[in-house]
Structure formats: C-alpha cells, structure tokens
Design a protein around this motif. Sequence first.
Motif, PDB file in Angstrom:
ATOM      1  N   VAL A   1      -1.924  15.869  10.567  1.00  0.00           N
ATOM      2  CA  VAL A   1      -3.189  15.464  11.188  1.00  0.00           C
ATOM      3  C   VAL A   1      -3.115  13.998  11.612  1.00  0.00           C
ATOM      4  N   ALA A   2      -3.427  13.718  12.875  1.00  0.00           N
ATOM      5  CA  ALA A   2      -3.473  12.344  13.367  1.00  0.00           C
ATOM      6  C   ALA A   2      -4.788  11.708  12.949  1.00  0.00           C
ATOM      7  N   VAL A   3      -4.704  10.514  12.364  1.00  0.00           N
ATOM      8  CA  VAL A   3      -5.911   9.798  11.938  1.00  0.00           C
ATOM      9  C   VAL A   3      -5.871   8.379  12.488  1.00  0.00           C
TER      10      VAL A   3
ATOM     11  N   PRO B   1       0.832  -1.208   0.000  1.00  0.00           N
ATOM     12  CA  PRO B   1       0.000   0.000   0.000  1.00  0.00           C
ATOM     13  C   PRO B   1       0.865   1.258   0.000  1.00  0.00           C
ATOM     14  N   THR B   2       0.416   2.252  -0.756  1.00  0.00           N
ATOM     15  CA  THR B   2       1.180   3.500  -0.855  1.00  0.00           C
ATOM     16  C   THR B   2       0.515   4.648  -0.111  1.00  0.00           C
ATOM     17  N   ASP B   3      -0.716   4.433   0.394  1.00  0.00           N
ATOM     18  CA  ASP B   3      -1.372   5.446   1.220  1.00  0.00           C
ATOM     19  C   ASP B   3      -2.345   4.748   2.165  1.00  0.00           C
ATOM     20  N   VAL B   4      -2.849   5.506   3.126  1.00  0.00           N
ATOM     21  CA  VAL B   4      -3.721   4.928   4.143  1.00  0.00           C
ATOM     22  C   VAL B   4      -4.997   4.379   3.526  1.00  0.00           C
ATOM     23  N   ALA B   5      -5.544   5.063   2.531  1.00  0.00           N
ATOM     24  CA  ALA B   5      -6.791   4.618   1.908  1.00  0.00           C
ATOM     25  C   ALA B   5      -6.663   3.224   1.303  1.00  0.00           C
ATOM     26  N   ALA B   6      -5.458   2.876   0.829  1.00  0.00           N
ATOM     27  CA  ALA B   6      -5.258   1.569   0.195  1.00  0.00           C
ATOM     28  C   ALA B   6      -5.311   0.418   1.194  1.00  0.00           C
ATOM     29  N   LEU B   7      -5.271   0.709   2.483  1.00  0.00           N
ATOM     30  CA  LEU B   7      -5.239  -0.363   3.489  1.00  0.00           C
ATOM     31  C   LEU B   7      -6.557  -1.126   3.582  1.00  0.00           C
ATOM     32  N   VAL B   8      -7.650  -0.542   3.106  1.00  0.00           N
ATOM     33  CA  VAL B   8      -8.954  -1.194   3.268  1.00  0.00           C
ATOM     34  C   VAL B   8      -9.035  -2.534   2.542  1.00  0.00           C
ATOM     35  N   SER B   9      -8.184  -2.742   1.550  1.00  0.00           N
ATOM     36  CA  SER B   9      -8.213  -3.996   0.811  1.00  0.00           C
ATOM     37  C   SER B   9      -7.232  -5.035   1.363  1.00  0.00           C
TER      38      SER B   9
END
Length: 303
Positions: A212-214, A180-188
């Motif tokens: 920003v902490a997410v 994964p190259t970004d946080v959004a890609a982790l969902v898969s």
Amino acid sequence: MSMHGLQQYVAFAETARHGSFAAAARTLGTVPSALAKAVARLEVELGVRLFHRTTRQVTLTADGERLYAQCLRLLAEVEALKAQASGTRLEPAGTLRVDLPIFYGKHVVMPVLARLVQRCPDLRLDVRLQDGYVDLVQEGIDLAVRVGHLDDSSLVARPMDEQQLVLCASPPYLAAHGTPTDVAALVSHRAIAFRMPTSGRHRPWQFLEGSVAVEMAPPNVVARVNDGEGMVEAARLGLGLCQVPDYMAAAALARGELLEVLADRRPGPMPISVVHAGGRLLPARVRVALDALTALHTSGAVG
C-alpha cells in the motif's frame, strides 16, 4: 500553399519561438520590419490576431498558440521532405532547445548532449534548467525531461530512466535522535522539506507499507528548500531527515555522510521520460537527441 505563404508561416513561427521580431530576424538573416510585415499579412489573411505586441516583445494570443503548434509540425515535415528529396537524412543542425530538471539535467542529461554536440558540429544547445514544468509549444522547447507519470496527453513520451526516493539523515543526527524503525516513528523527527516550485507547498513524503502506498506531510519542518542538492547538504549538516531522489544522495551515501532510513519502505520507482510535442516528423536535431537519451534507458547506463 505558395512559397510566399510558407515564408509567412516561417516568419510567424520564428517570431513566436524567440518572442521578438529582432531575435527572429537574426536567425533568419533578414530585418525585423520584413518579419513584422509578413506576420501582419498572415493575420489579415487568417482574420485573427496572432501576437500581443509591445515595444520590447511579442507574446502569442490563444489563436497564435494554436497556430504555432501546427506550424512546428509543418516546418518539421518540410525539413523531412527536403531530406527525403535529397536521398539522405539531414545532418543535425540548428539549435536544440531542451528543458531539464536541475540536478538530473546537470549530471545525467548534459553529458549526453555534450557528446552529441561533439559528434554533430552544426548542432547548438539552448538548455533551461528548472524543476517546474513549462508549456513546450508556447516556449518553443524541442525536448523536455519529466519525472513522474504524465498528465498531458498532447505530449509524446519515451521512457528514459526511473528514480527512487530515499529517506536519509546524517550519522550524528541519527545518533542524537534515534533511527526510526517504522513510518509512525517519523512524527517525532525533524524534517527538511522540499518546497514545490508550482504550489509552494511541501512535497509529501512517500512510502510503501506492504503493498500500500502511503503519504505523510514532513513532520517538524526545520528547513524547507527548493533545490535537491540543498536538501542533501542540509541533511549532511545534521538538520534532520530528507527524502530525495536516489541519484541526488548517492555520493553522500557512498561516503557515509548520509545513511538511508526505512529502506524497506521505499516507494515504488517513478518513470523519467523525455517528451516532445506531438507530430509525425521530427527535425534531425530532435531525432538524434531522442535516440541518444532513450539509448541510456535500453542500455541501463543511467541510474
């Protein structure tokens, strides 16, 4: 306070620390019946019930817990006064009771405490390794190591170290599922989640997006584990991504058995503190342990 009265408080404090008259009597070199009578006299004098008694153990009442916290400070001051009167600092002696996180306690704190015992032959250790928090006063704990920001204002905290969280996976897993190259890609992706000891819930994954902490719930959880070393092993075996403190994964990362993912999204470091119950004077055994552990922070020898 008369010497006889002070002995009643000592009897109460040792019974509270050990949870039984028999164990406290062994520590004080007396018999359980003598301690039971001393505590009973104290209860009559104070007009409160200090213990719930059963045939096997005693537990503190709410009034007993408050008195125990005050007794710990009193007994520490008595010990310090004895040292001052003799013109010397008392040599560390007795049992140092510590509560430690499992992995950090084994690999970082235990070596420090072992060196301390070798240097102070009259010192003994009572080490509790667990990842949940305990009440220091109720459990009779001298020192605890805690990770994160502390909410309990009754505790005195000294900085000891800091930890960072790393997201990692095995090379075979990443080869099969992509990196994964970004946080959004982790969902898969598949996740190994940490089961938090107090709530039983999964600990959220944490990241920094810019400044920003997410947080996000671990996606597609294939395994949940209540131990950091177990999580690292599950990731090493290719089950998925896990987020663990950096020192837990350091050896596997160095050997190439794990690779860090999204290193540029690491969350900010969390403090690691050594804490103790409030009080002006501390027993020698606690002072030397505090000095040894906080010296690691100032020297940068930890982490």
